[in-house]
Design a protein around this motif. Structure first.
Motif, short mmCIF file in Angstrom:
data_model
loop_
_atom_site.label_atom_id
_atom_site.label_comp_id
_atom_site.label_asym_id
_atom_site.label_seq_id
_atom_site.Cartn_x
_atom_site.Cartn_y
_atom_site.Cartn_z
N LYS A 113 -4.25 6.84 -1.44
CA LYS A 113 -5.35 5.97 -1.02
C LYS A 113 -5.81 5.08 -2.16
O LYS A 113 -6.05 5.54 -3.27
CB LYS A 113 -6.51 6.82 -0.50
CG LYS A 113 -7.64 5.99 0.10
CD LYS A 113 -8.72 6.87 0.69
CE LYS A 113 -9.83 6.01 1.29
NZ LYS A 113 -10.91 6.84 1.88
N LYS B 127 0.85 -1.19 0.00
CA LYS B 127 0.00 0.00 0.00
C LYS B 127 0.89 1.24 0.00
O LYS B 127 1.86 1.30 0.73
CB LYS B 127 -0.90 0.01 1.23
CG LYS B 127 -1.88 -1.14 1.31
CD LYS B 127 -2.68 -1.08 2.60
CE LYS B 127 -3.64 -2.25 2.72
NZ LYS B 127 -4.39 -2.21 4.00
N THR B 128 0.53 2.22 -0.79
CA THR B 128 1.31 3.46 -0.87
C THR B 128 0.59 4.58 -0.14
O THR B 128 -0.51 4.41 0.40
CB THR B 128 1.54 3.86 -2.33
OG1 THR B 128 0.28 4.24 -2.92
CG2 THR B 128 2.14 2.71 -3.13
N TYR C 274 4.71 3.93 9.35
CA TYR C 274 4.94 3.66 7.93
C TYR C 274 6.40 3.28 7.73
O TYR C 274 7.21 3.31 8.64
CB TYR C 274 4.55 4.85 7.06
CG TYR C 274 5.39 6.09 7.24
CD1 TYR C 274 6.45 6.37 6.38
CD2 TYR C 274 5.11 7.00 8.26
CE1 TYR C 274 7.22 7.51 6.53
CE2 TYR C 274 5.88 8.15 8.42
CZ TYR C 274 6.93 8.40 7.55
OH TYR C 274 7.70 9.53 7.70
N LYS D 36 -4.16 2.88 -3.77
CA LYS D 36 -3.13 2.50 -4.75
C LYS D 36 -2.22 1.43 -4.18
O LYS D 36 -1.68 1.55 -3.09
CB LYS D 36 -2.29 3.72 -5.13
CG LYS D 36 -1.20 3.41 -6.16
CD LYS D 36 -0.39 4.65 -6.53
CE LYS D 36 0.71 4.31 -7.52
NZ LYS D 36 1.52 5.52 -7.86
N LEU D 37 -2.07 0.35 -4.94
CA LEU D 37 -1.13 -0.72 -4.59
C LEU D 37 0.01 -0.71 -5.60
O LEU D 37 -0.21 -0.55 -6.80
CB LEU D 37 -1.82 -2.08 -4.61
CG LEU D 37 -2.96 -2.30 -3.62
CD1 LEU D 37 -3.59 -3.66 -3.84
CD2 LEU D 37 -2.47 -2.17 -2.20
N THR E 35 5.34 3.20 2.23
CA THR E 35 4.21 2.29 2.41
C THR E 35 3.71 2.37 3.85
O THR E 35 4.51 2.50 4.78
CB THR E 35 4.59 0.84 2.06
OG1 THR E 35 3.47 -0.01 2.29
CG2 THR E 35 5.76 0.34 2.89
N TYR E 36 2.41 2.29 4.01
CA TYR E 36 1.83 2.38 5.35
C TYR E 36 1.70 0.99 5.98
O TYR E 36 0.62 0.49 6.22
CB TYR E 36 0.50 3.13 5.30
CG TYR E 36 0.72 4.61 5.10
CD1 TYR E 36 0.99 5.45 6.18
CD2 TYR E 36 0.74 5.15 3.82
CE1 TYR E 36 1.26 6.80 5.99
CE2 TYR E 36 1.00 6.50 3.61
CZ TYR E 36 1.26 7.31 4.71
OH TYR E 36 1.53 8.65 4.51
#
Length: 245
Positions: free
Chosen positions: A137, A133-134, A157, A139-140, A170-171
């Motif tokens: 919101k 996950k970036t 993160y 978006k992978l 990435t979170y």
């Protein structure tokens, strides 16, 4: 996924293996036993792919149990006594671990089993990729794990440092990343760092050097012992000098 059974007459030894297994995504514990006879029945009933088997136990030793366990179950032996290693390998066990078992040495053993489990075939190309996950919101991002130099944890993160100097935010927390990447050659060396062993170029005291990275990374006190024990398994040593004057 490989189902595991742990047989050891010492509960604290079982607890340590349970902790290690919880960090490896392709292992699942289906049973534990402190009595070898009960453990033997458990293996017969559950038919696990892997058995962690202690050598020294009352009533029935691990070596004796080896002759009774189906060849469908792979065996990793654990004990405090080095002298049993040769006999264990004569029975084609996957590996032999000395107690207390360090995580990195444990990881080396189960990765060997994973190769056997996959019939020694090269990992499929798609298996090198992970999705993260970036900061955007929904978006992978697909990442080739072979190109990750190291991962830096910052609060909730992480920053993934790639081999082309690109940085991906990435979170995810380092604990989550470590669990997913441990079987791909990554190891946590600090509360803030996970490194790729394939990109590790040098160990300098309490620091490590990573390929194409200018700054060295610190080895945390909590991770130093296990990390250096793993490095020692890769150490080349000179043969004994038998020359005489």
């Amino acid at each position: 996924m490989i189902d595991c059974v742990i047989i050891d007459d010492e509960q604290h030894a079982i607890d340590l293996l349970l902790e290690h297994i919880s960090q490896v995504h392709f292992l699942r514990v289906v049973g534990t036993a402190t009595h070898p006879v009960k453990g033997l029945q458990m293996i017969t009933d559950l038919k696990p792919g892997l058995v962690f088997l202690d050598v020294q136990m009352p009533h029935l030793t691990g070596i004796e149990m080896l002759k009774l366990i189906s060849k469908d179950s792979h065996i990793i032996m654990t004990t405090a006594y080095k002298e049993y290693a040769l006999e264990g390998f004569e029975h084609a066990v996957v590996d032999y671990l000395l107690k207390p078992v360090p995580f990195l040495r444990f990881l080396k053993a189960v990765n060997r089993l994973w190769t056997i489990h996959n019939n020694n075939k090269p990992v499929a190309e798609q298996d090198h990729y992970v999705f993260v996950k970036t900061e955007q919101k929904g978006k992978l991002l697909k990442i080739d794990s072979r190109r990750i130099n190291y991962i830096e944890g910052l609060s909730n993160y992480a920053i993934i440092h790639m081999d082309d100097q690109k940085k991906i935010i990435t979170y995810l927390k380092l604990k989550e990343l470590s669990e997913h990447l441990s079987a791909r050659g990554f190891v946590r060396i600090h509360k803030s760092f996970i490194i790729s062993l394939s990109h590790l170029t040098a160990v300098e005291g309490n620091m490590v050097r990573i390929l194409n990275e200018e700054r060295p990374l610190s080895i945390g006190d909590a991770y130093k012992k296990e990390f250096l024990e793993f490095i020692n398994t890769k150490m080349l040593t000179a043969p004994p000098d038998h020359t005489t004057n």
